[in-house]
Design an enzyme around this catalytic site. Structure first.
Site, mmCIF file in Angstrom:
data_model
loop_
_atom_site.group_PDB
_atom_site.id
_atom_site.type_symbol
_atom_site.label_atom_id
_atom_site.label_comp_id
_atom_site.label_asym_id
_atom_site.label_seq_id
_atom_site.Cartn_x
_atom_site.Cartn_y
_atom_site.Cartn_z
ATOM 1 N N LYS A 1 11.297 65.761 60.396
ATOM 2 C CA LYS A 1 11.079 65.081 61.675
ATOM 3 C C LYS A 1 12.383 64.946 62.459
ATOM 4 C CE LYS A 1 6.923 62.752 60.118
ATOM 5 N NZ LYS A 1 6.804 63.501 58.858
ATOM 6 N N LYS B 1 5.408 56.751 62.787
ATOM 7 C CA LYS B 1 5.226 57.476 61.526
ATOM 8 C C LYS B 1 6.488 57.385 60.683
ATOM 9 C CE LYS B 1 6.148 61.783 64.079
ATOM 10 N NZ LYS B 1 5.585 63.098 64.457
ATOM 11 N N ARG C 1 0.620 74.872 64.575
ATOM 12 C CA ARG C 1 1.657 75.319 63.646
ATOM 13 C C ARG C 1 2.058 76.743 64.033
ATOM 14 N NH1 ARG C 1 2.996 74.214 58.473
ATOM 15 N NH2 ARG C 1 3.327 72.146 59.365
ATOM 16 N N ARG D 1 -4.481 72.980 64.945
ATOM 17 C CA ARG D 1 -5.208 72.120 64.018
ATOM 18 C C ARG D 1 -5.831 70.992 64.835
ATOM 19 N NH1 ARG D 1 0.014 71.543 60.370
ATOM 20 N NH2 ARG D 1 0.819 71.308 62.483
ATOM 21 N N ARG E 1 -4.790 62.652 64.238
ATOM 22 C CA ARG E 1 -3.996 63.559 63.410
ATOM 23 C C ARG E 1 -4.713 64.897 63.280
ATOM 24 N NH1 ARG E 1 -3.771 60.218 58.047
ATOM 25 N NH2 ARG E 1 -5.997 60.202 58.546
ATOM 26 N N ASP F 1 5.802 72.534 64.544
ATOM 27 C CA ASP F 1 4.585 71.843 64.966
ATOM 28 C C ASP F 1 4.715 71.530 66.447
ATOM 29 O OD1 ASP F 1 3.631 71.999 62.432
ATOM 30 O OD2 ASP F 1 4.025 69.911 61.909
ATOM 31 N N GLU G 1 7.714 68.464 65.025
ATOM 32 C CA GLU G 1 8.395 68.575 63.740
ATOM 33 C C GLU G 1 8.826 70.023 63.523
ATOM 34 O OE1 GLU G 1 6.352 67.070 60.311
ATOM 35 O OE2 GLU G 1 5.536 65.337 61.394
ATOM 36 N N ASN H 1 9.221 72.145 60.107
ATOM 37 C CA ASN H 1 8.965 72.085 58.673
ATOM 38 C C ASN H 1 9.758 73.161 57.949
ATOM 39 O OD1 ASN H 1 6.395 70.151 58.300
ATOM 40 N ND2 ASN H 1 6.214 71.278 60.212
#
Length: 323
Positions: free
Chosen positions: A129, A164, A214, A229, A237, A277, A285, A287
């Site tokens: 993050k 978060k 993603r 997503r 979410r 993301d 984010e 990842n």
């Protein structure tokens, strides 16, 4: 490019517990085995250090494209990690002390010449993050703090926010706080562990209703399709682990601009497999631990992303060996 079949180690969560239908690590293992490379399995707890050399209780691994039997493991044998050519670090977050200790141990294998994907230094430096915050031009308004007054002021400024933890995954611990601020104090208290733990607050992006996309980078180059997503009804979410539905889409001009912003640093850090993301126009984010979504994109677009990664690994090894 390779004079002999590679020996590929993988550090992962228990293989018996993975989701056969969608697991990205399994796609990587299939792609490696398809090339005649040998596979060697370990869990985080199997790693150990002896007199400055990294070892693990390794188990020979075979993988199969069979939902009833997708793996076979040999007996565990203590062996030096320097016997391997490549180690895929595919242990899922949380990035806790156990994870970080495992990364440090893999760093000893790196110093003996093993290629770790992704590199241990990057895994230690790149909180998923916080890493995105090195590119503020790509991010929505964000605050990282453990102080209630600062978090409340951020909510008062933006009205509609997401709170978060910094070390979660799969949507765990993500809260959407509406302008009325209902339960804000309780959420801050719980996530910050009473003001002792930094958390992230971001302006809510309503584009999440169309999906949290993603985007995968293989050795710095983007896969041409992202996986949007889309959250379930009533959810904020989009994570597949939280019930989101995965729908592929072609990258947009804005996506490509975002990618261009992060590519130089991704390449500088030697990151070979990265997941961005993106919600609307913003990266939320980056990842680097164990990015997923390969299988969903492959299934919908007839790509072979894991094979691209194996090609990149061969190139990286050839570069190390002088061509």
């Amino acid at each position: 490019m390779s004079q002999r079949p590679l020996k590929v180690g993988v550090v992962m969560d228990p293989i018996a517990d993975l989701s056969y239908k969608k697991d990205t690590s399994l796609a990587m293992l299939w792609a490696a085995q398809d090339r005649g490379w040998s596979l060697h399995y370990m869990e985080q707890e199997d790693l150990f250090l002896r007199d400055g050399r990294a070892h693990a209780r390794l188990r020979d691994l075979e993988v199969f494209r069979d939902p009833a039997r997708w793996f076979a493991l040999g007996e565990a044998m203590p062996r030096p990690l320097a016997e391997l050519d490549v180690i895929l670090m595919r242990k899922d977050p949380p990035v806790d002390a156990h994870f970080l200790n495992a990364v440090h141990l893999l760093g000893f294998a790196e110093r003996e010449g093993v290629l770790v994907v992704n590199p241990t230094r990057a895994l230690l430096e790149c909180n998923e993050k916080l890493f995105a915050q090195q590119f503020p031009q790509c991010c929505a308004p964000t605050l990282v703090s453990c102080r209630e007054e600062e978090l409340r002021a951020f909510h008062a400024e933006h009205g509609d926010v997401i709170l978060k933890p910094l070390d979660g995954m799969g949507g765990t611990g993500v809260f959407h706080v509406l302008p009325d601020g209902r339960n804000l104090g309780a959420i801050i208290e719980m996530l910050t562990e009473r003001g002792t733990r930094q958390i992230m607050a971001q302006r809510y992006l309503p584009e999440i209703k169309a999906g949290d996309t993603r985007i995968l980078l293989v050795d710095g180059e983007p896969v041409p399709y992202g996986l949007a997503r889309v959250p379930m009804a009533g959810e904020t979410r989009g994570n597949l682990a939280a019930g989101g539905q995965g729908i592929t889409r072609e990258l947009t001009d804005r996506d490509r601009w975002l990618i261009e912003q992060v590519q130089p640093m991704v390449r500088e850090k030697g990151l070979m497999f990265v997941g961005l993301d993106v919600i609307g126009d913003y990266i939320t984010e980056i990842n680097v631990t164990s990015p997923t979504c390969v299988r969903e994109i492959d299934d919908q677009r007839d790509t072979d992303i894991a094979a691209q990664l194996m090609d990149a690994i061969l190139r990286r090894l050839a570069e190390r060996r002088g061509g």
